[in-house]
Design an enzyme around this catalytic site. Structure first.
Site, PDB file in Angstrom:
ATOM      1  N   SER A 136      43.334  39.510  44.622  1.00  0.00           N
ATOM      2  CA  SER A 136      44.540  40.318  44.454  1.00  0.00           C
ATOM      3  C   SER A 136      44.194  41.722  43.935  1.00  0.00           C
ATOM      4  O   SER A 136      43.540  42.484  44.632  1.00  0.00           O
ATOM      5  CB  SER A 136      45.529  39.599  43.529  1.00  0.00           C
ATOM      6  N   ASP A 153      43.235  37.942  49.444  1.00  0.00           N
ATOM      7  CA  ASP A 153      44.614  38.415  49.490  1.00  0.00           C
ATOM      8  C   ASP A 153      44.798  39.637  48.588  1.00  0.00           C
ATOM      9  O   ASP A 153      45.529  39.606  47.584  1.00  0.00           O
ATOM     10  CB  ASP A 153      45.608  37.318  49.109  1.00  0.00           C
ATOM     11  N   HIS A 198      50.131  33.389  47.909  1.00  0.00           N
ATOM     12  CA  HIS A 198      49.151  34.362  47.419  1.00  0.00           C
ATOM     13  C   HIS A 198      47.869  33.666  46.956  1.00  0.00           C
ATOM     14  O   HIS A 198      46.757  34.097  47.280  1.00  0.00           O
ATOM     15  CB  HIS A 198      49.788  35.147  46.270  1.00  0.00           C
TER      16      HIS A 198
END
Length: 452
Positions: free
Chosen positions: A159, A183, A253
């Site tokens: 992330s 991601d 996610h």
């Protein structure tokens, strides 16, 4: 007695020193209170090796020689976590430490920037990514002076951690060997120029796995290869309604981490197909991976670097793959070709099953209705939830999805099942009648030479 009294303090001192040497440094554990107050950046580097898989050792930012566990002859991997709105350590952290070290003898450094990532104000956490990257860049330059080549470094960023890795890579002029983005965060980075986010120029090889492009993840391709799991949006097995609580927001996610973990375990291998769109992938328009030679389509995850040379020649590549709803996530891919006799055109969906003993693999081809036309071969792409080699029986079911119209039949002159990324020969069956919504089971046979 006097001798014992003299020795006791010495033995106690030695015991305390041994215990001190064996102390483990742990990832910072904060709570919602810290997140509400807000935290300033404090980067801690925790070293793990095969000698201390479950015990991290704090690393000095300025004195590498003081870190006896660090081995300069090994490659070095940095794992950088993302936004921590609750302040708690990532639940997957120890698992990925163990799996990375099981795969390779390395210096594994966990970049603990929980002080900085734990903040209910996401914008503040985004701001702190630059400070964290500056701190990490200084450390990389320090170990470079001790003979560690940047090309031997692999950075894995989750992330926000993906963009932190990109900032470090850019500061090192793209000399870092590999950056993996799990991601990469989308909010506050989407639409930004390359120098304000992760980009394929940030390392010699950049691979990015997308699992939540319609919410928390980054949509556009930003690596040398970008893997889009299930199109990069809704992941199978993740909640579809907001009533599921926190899992509704983070499941898609976080799936990137669990897919990467599976690639480390090698319980099964997910293959991705370079393609211009997810729809084309589902339609089976992108199953040819001859450009990669005998290696076939790229493997998703840790081993993607094995395709580095071919991918660098191809340029930035978008690739797609499908997964199951739970581990093992990987699917097994086949081409299914149907030739029908019906005079009138038919539209519908096909479900294929393979059986061997008690094992059953299912592939439902239902992303869109398929057109079946007389004497015209219909090409389908079947993704089975299990890998069943040398199946002893096969089933087909034809449905239209329309309960108010008369039931139709498909007369199949030939069905051919061809494995993708496998040397097994195609299997066929000839002259079948498929009644709508009724499963027909048969024994497949080797295809005739004219059907190859």
């Amino acid at each position: 007695m006097l001798l014992w009294q003299c020795l006791t303090p010495l033995l106690l001192f030695i015991y305390l020193q041994v215990c001190k040497a064996q102390e483990c440094d742990e990832f910072t554990d904060l709570n919602l209170g810290h997140a509400f107050i807000g935290t300033d950046v404090d980067v801690r580097l925790l070293l793990y090796t095969r000698e201390n898989v479950s015990c991290g050792h704090f690393m000095s930012h300025t004195n590498l020689s003081a870190q006896t566990q660090f081995n300069a002859s090994r490659t070095t991997t940095f794992l950088v976590h993302g936004y921590r709105p609750t302040g708690s350590p990532p639940g997957w952290l120890q698992n990925i430490i163990e799996q990375l070290l099981a795969r390779k003898d390395m210096n594994l450094i966990i970049v603990d920037w929980n002080y900085g990532a734990a903040n209910v104000n996401y914008l503040k956490a985004v701001e702190n990514t630059h400070k964290t990257a500056d701190n990490l860049t200084a450390f990389v330059k320090m170990i470079q002076k001790h003979g560690i080549s940047p090309s031997s470094i692999h950075m894995i960023g989750v992330s926000l951690g993906a963009h932190i890795s990109g900032f470090v890579g850019a500061s090192m002029n793209g000399s870092i060997g590999r950056i993996t983005g799990l991601d990469a965060a989308g909010p506050m980075f989407t639409g930004k120029p390359a120098d304000e986010r992760l980009d394929h120029t940030d390392a010699q090889f950049v691979d990015v796995l997308h699992t939540d492009i319609d919410a928390l993840g980054f949509r556009a391709p930003i690596g040398h290869i970008d893997f889009y799991a299930n199109g990069g949006t809704d992941q199978p097995g993740c909640p579809k309604v907001i009533f599921a609580g926190g899992s509704y927001f983070k499941c898609d996610h976080q799936r990137s981490v669990f897919l990467y973990l599976e690639s480390l375990k090698q319980t099964c291998v997910s293959r991705a197909f370079p393609c211009s769109s997810y729809q084309d992938f589902l339609d089976g328009s992108c199953v040819d991976c001859s450009q990669f030679g005998a290696a076939g389509c790229p493997a998703v995850g840790y081993d993607a670097v094995e395709w580095k040379d071919a991918l660098l020649k191809l340029g930035q590549t978008k690739s797609y793959f499908s997964t199951n709803s739970a581990s093992p996530f990987c699917t097994t891919n086949y081409k299914v070709d149907l030739l029908i006799w019906n005079k009138e055109m038919r539209w519908g969906y096909i479900t294929v099953k393979l059986r061997k003993g008690e094992n059953v693999a299912v592939a439902s081809i239902e992303h869109s209705a398929t057109k079946f036309q007389r004497f015209t071969e219909t090409k389908l792409f079947a993704q089975f939830d299990k890998d069943i080699r040398s199946a002893v029986s096969m089933s087909l079911k034809f449905t239209t999805g329309n309960a108010f119209k008369p039931k139709y039949k498909l007369r199949v002159l030939r069905v051919r099942l061809t494995p993708v990324n496998s040397t097994e020969k195609p299997l066929c069956r000839y002259d079948l009648i498929l009644e709508e919504s009724k499963e027909v089971t048969f024994k497949p046979i080797p295809c005739e030479e004219s059907d190859f």
